[in-house]
Design a protein around this motif. Structure first.
Motif, short mmCIF file in Angstrom:
data_model
loop_
_atom_site.label_atom_id
_atom_site.label_comp_id
_atom_site.label_asym_id
_atom_site.label_seq_id
_atom_site.Cartn_x
_atom_site.Cartn_y
_atom_site.Cartn_z
N CYS A 56 0.83 -1.21 0.00
CA CYS A 56 0.00 0.00 0.00
C CYS A 56 0.87 1.26 0.00
CB CYS A 56 -0.93 0.00 1.21
SG CYS A 56 -2.27 -1.21 1.10
N ALA A 57 1.91 1.27 0.80
CA ALA A 57 2.79 2.43 0.85
C ALA A 57 3.46 2.66 -0.51
CB ALA A 57 3.85 2.25 1.94
N ALA A 98 -3.60 -8.13 -7.13
CA ALA A 98 -4.82 -7.34 -7.35
C ALA A 98 -4.51 -5.86 -7.52
CB ALA A 98 -5.79 -7.55 -6.19
N VAL A 99 -3.70 -5.31 -6.66
CA VAL A 99 -3.37 -3.89 -6.73
C VAL A 99 -2.71 -3.56 -8.06
CG1 VAL A 99 -1.86 -2.09 -5.78
CG2 VAL A 99 -3.22 -3.49 -4.25
N TYR A 100 -1.79 -4.40 -8.49
CA TYR A 100 -1.09 -4.09 -9.74
C TYR A 100 -1.96 -4.33 -10.97
CZ TYR A 100 3.14 -2.36 -7.77
OH TYR A 100 4.05 -1.55 -7.13
N GLU A 101 -2.97 -5.17 -10.88
CA GLU A 101 -3.92 -5.28 -11.99
C GLU A 101 -4.73 -3.99 -12.11
OE1 GLU A 101 -6.34 -6.17 -15.18
OE2 GLU A 101 -4.38 -6.96 -14.61
N VAL A 102 -5.18 -3.47 -10.98
CA VAL A 102 -5.92 -2.20 -11.01
C VAL A 102 -5.03 -1.09 -11.57
CG1 VAL A 102 -7.07 -0.44 -9.61
CG2 VAL A 102 -7.44 -2.87 -9.10
N LEU A 103 -3.82 -1.01 -11.06
CA LEU A 103 -2.89 0.02 -11.54
C LEU A 103 -2.57 -0.15 -13.02
CD1 LEU A 103 -0.51 0.21 -8.47
CD2 LEU A 103 -2.17 1.94 -9.20
N LEU A 128 1.56 5.33 5.20
CA LEU A 128 0.25 4.68 5.06
C LEU A 128 -0.92 5.61 5.38
CD1 LEU A 128 0.86 1.22 6.76
CD2 LEU A 128 0.50 1.69 4.33
N ASP A 129 -1.98 5.40 4.61
CA ASP A 129 -3.29 5.97 4.93
C ASP A 129 -4.09 4.75 5.41
OD1 ASP A 129 -5.86 6.95 5.01
OD2 ASP A 129 -5.78 7.86 3.02
N ALA A 139 -2.01 3.05 -2.21
CA ALA A 139 -3.32 2.49 -1.88
C ALA A 139 -3.64 2.76 -0.40
CB ALA A 139 -3.35 0.99 -2.15
N ARG A 140 -4.91 2.93 -0.12
CA ARG A 140 -5.36 3.08 1.27
C ARG A 140 -5.56 1.70 1.87
NH1 ARG A 140 -9.96 7.53 -0.06
NH2 ARG A 140 -8.56 9.30 -0.32
#
Length: 167
Positions: A24-25, A140-145, A57-58, A29-30
């Motif tokens: 996330c950092a 998942a995060v890198y697919e969104v990005l 981090l958020d 991502a939150r």
């Protein structure tokens, strides 16, 4: 800037949560942590996994899923081995929420039954129960990005003694 929300529901292993915090950092991502958790936030193993990244981090904490859903709205995607479509078939809007369940059981079945069209899976071999939670979050995060063309992220490296143009 577009926002991704990572939601960990009842995480049990501090090292996984630390690794997710680091992801996330690194991506902006939150992070949303939904209790009850299987460890305390001051756990040494958690801190060791994401030690240098906590200040970036958020992060928001919730008592339980009801608390989380009462305070958030948007497009929710439930990552589960029971999903009917792959994570790369989904189209992720700004401010989407990617939900991941606890390591031993995943997300609650009743939640998945209520939202079958929003359940997505990461493809893997049939004989394997599941991927590691922190690896799944990173995928998942890198697919969104990727779908968003990596907004606000550094996407070109630099060799120490050369420039790419010189090679």
């Amino acid at each position: 800037m577009a926002v991704i929300n990572i939601v960990m529901v009842e995480p049990e292993i501090p090292q996984n949560t630390g690794n997710v915090a680091r992801t996330c950092a690194a991506t902006g991502a939150r992070l949303h942590l939904v209790g009850p958790m299987g460890f305390k936030i001051d756990d040494k193993k958690l801190k060791r996994a994401g030690l240098d990244y906590w200040q970036y981090l958020d992060i928001t904490y919730y008592d339980n899923l009801d608390d989380f859903f009462s305070k958030n709205e948007g497009a929710f995607f439930y990552f589960t081995t029971k999903g009917r479509k792959t994570h790369s078939e989904a189209s992720y809007p700004d401010n989407c929420y990617l939900l991941f369940g606890k390591e031993t059981k995943g997300l609650p079945e009743e939640l998945l039954i209520k939202h079958p069209d929003d359940c997505v899976r990461i493809p893997m071999a049939y004989d394997i129960r599941s991927l590691n939670l922190s690896n799944s979050v990173a995928i998942a995060v890198y697919e969104v990005l990727r779908q968003w063309d990596y907004p606000a992220l550094q996407n070109e490296g630099q060799l120490h003694n050369y420039r790419w143009e010189e090679i």
